[in-house]
Write an enzyme that holds these catalytic residues in place. Structure first.
Site, PDB file in Angstrom:
ATOM      1  N   ASN A   9       0.981  -1.066  -0.097  1.00  0.00           N
ATOM      2  CA  ASN A   9      -0.106   0.163  -0.072  1.00  0.00           C
ATOM      3  C   ASN A   9       0.959   1.368   0.153  1.00  0.00           C
ATOM      4  OD1 ASN A   9      -1.557   2.240   0.929  1.00  0.00           O
ATOM      5  ND2 ASN A   9      -2.966   0.890   1.908  1.00  0.00           N
ATOM      6  N   ASP A  66      -0.337  -3.875  10.031  1.00  0.00           N
ATOM      7  CA  ASP A  66      -1.662  -4.343   9.853  1.00  0.00           C
ATOM      8  C   ASP A  66      -2.447  -3.370  10.439  1.00  0.00           C
ATOM      9  OD1 ASP A  66      -3.185  -6.484   7.858  1.00  0.00           O
ATOM     10  OD2 ASP A  66      -4.247  -6.488   9.931  1.00  0.00           O
ATOM     11  N   PHE A 145      -5.627   8.942   3.149  1.00  0.00           N
ATOM     12  CA  PHE A 145      -6.027   7.792   2.328  1.00  0.00           C
ATOM     13  C   PHE A 145      -7.255   7.005   3.028  1.00  0.00           C
ATOM     14  CE2 PHE A 145      -4.222   3.819   3.904  1.00  0.00           C
ATOM     15  CZ  PHE A 145      -3.310   4.381   5.044  1.00  0.00           C
ATOM     16  N   GLY A 146      -7.867   6.009   2.133  1.00  0.00           N
ATOM     17  CA  GLY A 146      -8.717   4.870   2.818  1.00  0.00           C
ATOM     18  C   GLY A 146      -9.696   5.910   3.441  1.00  0.00           C
ATOM     19  N   ASP A 148      -9.870   7.720   5.790  1.00  0.00           N
ATOM     20  CA  ASP A 148      -9.606   9.045   6.660  1.00  0.00           C
ATOM     21  C   ASP A 148     -10.802  10.301   6.586  1.00  0.00           C
ATOM     22  OD1 ASP A 148      -7.155   8.363   7.455  1.00  0.00           O
ATOM     23  OD2 ASP A 148      -6.053   9.169   5.728  1.00  0.00           O
ATOM     24  N   LYS A 167      -1.465  14.444  11.418  1.00  0.00           N
ATOM     25  CA  LYS A 167      -2.061  12.966  11.365  1.00  0.00           C
ATOM     26  C   LYS A 167      -1.193  12.133  12.315  1.00  0.00           C
ATOM     27  CE  LYS A 167      -3.500   8.936   8.830  1.00  0.00           C
ATOM     28  NZ  LYS A 167      -3.884   8.437   7.792  1.00  0.00           N
ATOM     29  N   HIS A 172      -3.259   6.259  14.764  1.00  0.00           N
ATOM     30  CA  HIS A 172      -2.846   4.845  15.280  1.00  0.00           C
ATOM     31  C   HIS A 172      -1.395   4.510  14.967  1.00  0.00           C
ATOM     32  CE1 HIS A 172      -4.320   5.324  11.440  1.00  0.00           C
ATOM     33  NE2 HIS A 172      -4.226   3.705  11.086  1.00  0.00           N
TER      34      HIS A 172
END
Ligand code: ITT
Length: 195
Positions: A9, A66, A145-146, A148, A167, A172
């Site tokens: 990714n 992950d 991305f994703g 967000d 960010k 996380h």
């Protein structure tokens, strides 16, 4: 010491690199690395699977992340299935649809990142990071991305409305990697590995 980053990714790779570099951890990808089968049921299991395969493939210590979004009202979904929850382009809309009509207080969510480094001798160094927030009513922001744009942080902005540095400071992945860097430094010192 040289590390391999086990990810396919590119957005995640950018984040891993920009957080790890100032922590003194130089890492690169191996473009030939095959995609691992993420058969684990926890973030930690999948991080280990990816790092272990990359370590065996390259012969170098390998670091994997992950991660995913866990939504309280959906019993923790999409969780470890975040990357496969719905067809590309419809994942955010799928989450928003499932939460339709719920007030902010019932839209609690967290991003979770499990980081694992596997060494050629089989040793592992692991860490986890969590960022709590809630799912907004509609996507906002152009960054990241994703998921967000639908993840609202404690300061009211979505991850996609934050600068990369903002960010990283609360995410996380930022939390997991900073904890990881500390544990890695201890590991290298205990094992008398010169950096
Ligand atoms: P690799 O396994 O190759 O690293 P991946 O995208 O498949 O790449 P994961 O299996 O860890 O990675 O899935 C994570 C998914 O969770 C990712 O594709 C996003 O949809 C979501 N996600 C994780 N971290 C995120 C973040 O910081 N912002 C937005 N979405 C994130």
């Amino acid at each position: 010491m040289k590390f391999i980053i086990a990810t396919h990714n590119t957005h995640k790779l950018d984040e891993l690199r920009r957080i790890l570099a100032p922590l003194g951890i130089a890492a690169d990808i191996d473009p030939a690395l095959p995609e691992a089968d993420e058969t684990g049921v926890t973030f930690a299991e999948n991080a280990f699977i990816k790092a272990d395969e990359a370590c065996k493939f390259t012969g170098l210590p390998a670091i994997a992340d992950d991660s995913g979004l866990t939504v309280d009202a959906l019993g923790g979904e999409p969780g470890v299935y975040s990357a496969r929850y719905a067809p590309v382009g419809s994942r955010k809309a799928t989450v928003l649809k499932k939460l339709e009509g719920l007030p902010t207080a019932e839209r609690g969510a967290a991003f979770v990142s499990a980081v694992c480094c596997v060494f050629p001798n089989g040793d592992t160094v692991t860490a986890e990071g969590v960022c709590r927030g809630h799912i907004g009513e509609a996507p906002r922001g152009e960054g990241g991305f994703g998921y967000d744009p639908i993840f609202v942080t404690e300061n009211g902005k979505t991850f996609a409305e934050l600068s990369p540095a903002e960010k990283d400071a609360v995410s996380h992945r930022g939390r997991a990697l900073r904890a990881f860097a500390e544990k890695l430094a201890n590991y290298l010192e205990e094992h008398h590995v010169d950096e």
